[in-house]
Design a protein around this motif. Structure first.
Motif: not given
Length: 88
Positions: A52-55, A58-59, A62, A82-83, A85-87
């Protein structure tokens, strides 16, 4: 432990269908908090989250998810990358 094993088997058998990101996060958090081993569940949740690409995570989702994997001692490099990169 038997209850956790039964839940994990059922959820993995259904391929985690119907779970939203918060539900996935809460589930691995609960298993880690209880100290219940469920390698197939952790693997499935990590795979689903990355697909899902972490879609939708929420923070808080994660952070709970990463905490659960660390607490359970489960290595999930693709998820962690992935986490991270989101952060940023």
């Amino acid at each position: 432990d038997a209850l956790y094993e039964m839940v994990a088997k059922e959820v993995v058998g259904r391929e985690l269908q119907g779970f939203q990101p918060q539900g996935l996060s809460n589930m691995v958090w609960a298993f880690a908090t209880a100290g219940a081993r469920a390698d197939a569940l952790y693997e499935g949740v990590a795979e689903r989250a990355v697909q899902r690409h972490l879609r939708g995570f929420t923070p808080q989702d994660l952070s709970n998810t990463v905490w659960a994997y660390a607490t359970a001692g489960v290595q999930a490099d693709t998820l962690f990358d992935g986490v991270a990169k989101e952060a940023v």
